[in-house]
Design a protein around this motif. Structure first.
Motif, PDB file in Angstrom:
ATOM      1  N   GLY A 202     -24.862 -40.222 -28.436  1.00  8.69           N
ATOM      2  CA  GLY A 202     -24.628 -39.702 -27.044  1.00  8.69           C
ATOM      3  C   GLY A 202     -25.654 -40.161 -26.242  1.00  8.69           C
ATOM      4  N   HIS A 203     -26.977 -39.994 -26.396  1.00  4.01           N
ATOM      5  CA  HIS A 203     -28.169 -40.643 -25.502  1.00  4.01           C
ATOM      6  C   HIS A 203     -28.228 -41.997 -25.375  1.00  4.01           C
ATOM      7  N   TRP A 204     -27.701 -42.669 -26.464  1.00  2.60           N
ATOM      8  CA  TRP A 204     -27.727 -44.160 -26.596  1.00  2.60           C
ATOM      9  C   TRP A 204     -26.845 -44.533 -25.624  1.00  2.60           C
ATOM     10  N   TRP A 205     -25.314 -43.893 -25.564  1.00  3.05           N
ATOM     11  CA  TRP A 205     -24.392 -44.391 -24.801  1.00  3.05           C
ATOM     12  C   TRP A 205     -24.885 -43.983 -23.311  1.00  3.05           C
ATOM     13  N   LEU A 206     -25.697 -42.889 -23.037  1.00  7.35           N
ATOM     14  CA  LEU A 206     -26.120 -42.588 -21.780  1.00  7.35           C
ATOM     15  C   LEU A 206     -27.326 -43.467 -21.429  1.00  7.35           C
ATOM     16  N   GLY A 207     -28.076 -44.384 -22.296  1.00  7.93           N
ATOM     17  CA  GLY A 207     -28.924 -45.258 -21.995  1.00  7.93           C
ATOM     18  C   GLY A 207     -30.229 -44.628 -22.083  1.00  7.93           C
ATOM     19  N   SER A 208     -30.382 -43.425 -22.542  1.00  4.11           N
ATOM     20  CA  SER A 208     -31.765 -42.628 -22.446  1.00  4.11           C
ATOM     21  C   SER A 208     -32.486 -42.747 -23.924  1.00  4.11           C
ATOM     22  N   ILE A 209     -32.184 -43.634 -24.528  1.00 15.16           N
ATOM     23  CA  ILE A 209     -33.341 -43.988 -25.632  1.00 15.16           C
ATOM     24  C   ILE A 209     -34.331 -45.313 -25.565  1.00 15.16           C
ATOM     25  N   ASP A 210     -35.668 -44.995 -25.774  1.00 19.90           N
ATOM     26  CA  ASP A 210     -36.496 -46.106 -25.794  1.00 19.90           C
ATOM     27  C   ASP A 210     -36.843 -46.560 -27.147  1.00 19.90           C
ATOM     28  N   TRP A 211     -36.343 -47.493 -27.442  1.00 20.18           N
ATOM     29  CA  TRP A 211     -36.174 -47.975 -29.062  1.00 20.18           C
ATOM     30  C   TRP A 211     -37.878 -48.562 -29.436  1.00 20.18           C
ATOM     31  N   THR A 212     -38.514 -49.096 -28.394  1.00 20.85           N
ATOM     32  CA  THR A 212     -39.974 -49.410 -28.656  1.00 20.85           C
ATOM     33  C   THR A 212     -40.803 -48.200 -28.969  1.00 20.85           C
ATOM     34  N   LEU A 213     -40.589 -47.313 -28.004  1.00 18.27           N
ATOM     35  CA  LEU A 213     -41.303 -45.997 -28.111  1.00 18.27           C
ATOM     36  C   LEU A 213     -40.985 -45.315 -29.554  1.00 18.27           C
ATOM     37  N   LEU A 214     -39.642 -45.619 -29.917  1.00 19.87           N
ATOM     38  CA  LEU A 214     -39.195 -45.088 -31.304  1.00 19.87           C
ATOM     39  C   LEU A 214     -39.940 -45.447 -32.316  1.00 19.87           C
TER      40      LEU A 214
END
Length: 257
Positions: A202-214
């Motif tokens: 859901g947050h990926w869909w919302l654009g609220s995941i930072d993959w580099t940070l992850l």
């Protein structure tokens, strides 16, 4: 590679390995307060982090036979629809505007305080429910209470990324006091995998995941959890949980004020 985020992942992993408390109650406030990450992005990134790490934990517990899949199904019946509804609500209201960001901060603070309650009073709660077997739920009442608790956790986890660890385990202890500690841990981790995965999607869909940070957090957390598991044997559990509770109360106060 950002060494500050790697170090943060290591520190949180170390504490999780030593205390068994879910990383969300530590990681999300850390990202928000120390690094100034937007609350929605901190939540979304931590959910993606949790879905990956808990998947590994579930496999281990499955091999050991410490997962009660009937309880997992009941929790998921409440948690997964609640996570979807919470994701749609965040999409409707907007996760990146200032007002919703403040609401998310308050939800994180609330979840942190609930984690503190779970840390400090879980044993007393278990002792009380064990001493009063007539208060233990059975049959349809137990099933419905489990589904309702799953729904509550689904909302908390999707909005704040906190709740699937200490809070979920405490609710399981209250509802199913006959489970062993290993069964509580295994069942709690198992239901959290689809929950955090759906919430993260859901947050990926919302654009609220930072993959580099992850990626940075994962690099630090894996050795941290491993080292913490070994260090836990040398440090008194009561001291660790007391220090962690004090830290989390301070975090919650900072988030609110």
């Amino acid at each position: 590679m950002d060494l500050s985020f790697v170090a943060s992942g290591f520190a949180v992993g170390l504490l999780v390995g030593m205390t068994g408390v879910g990383g969300g109650s530590l990681m999300t406030p850390l990202l928000t307060l120390l690094f100034g990450v937007v609350p929605a992005v901190a939540v979304g990134t931590d959910l993606a982090f949790a879905s990956l790490t808990k998947g590994v934990g579930t496999f281990t517990h499955k091999m050991r036979g410490t997962v009660h899949w009937d309880i997992v199904r009941r929790l998921c019946l409440g948690a997964l629809p609640a996570a979807l509804l919470a994701s749609f609500a965040l999409k409707h209201f907007g996760t990146l505007n200032r007002e919703i960001g403040q609401v998310i901060r308050y939800m994180i603070a609330t979840s942190v305080l609930l984690t503190v309650v779970a840390l400090l009073f879980k044993r007393k709660m278990l002792a009380w429910i064990t001493a009063h077997p007539e208060r233990q739920l059975q049959g349809a009442a137990l099933r419905n209470a489990t589904i309702s608790c799953g729904a509550l956790l689904g909302i908390l986890v999707t909005i704040s990324s906190i709740g699937a660890g200490a809070i979920g385990a405490t609710l399981l202890v209250m509802l199913y006091p006959r489970l062993t500690a290993a069964e509580v841990a295994g069942t709690d981790i198992a239901y959290a995998v689809p929950l955090t995965a759906i919430a993260a999607a859901g947050h990926w869909w919302l654009g609220s995941i930072d993959w580099t940070l992850l990626l940075n957090l994962l690099v630090g957390s894996v050795p941290g959890i491993t080292l913490g598991a070994y260090a836990a044997r040398a440090v008194p559990e009561r001291l660790l949980r007391g220090l962690l509770a004090v830290t989390l109360v301070a975090v919650a106060a900072k988030l609110i004020w």
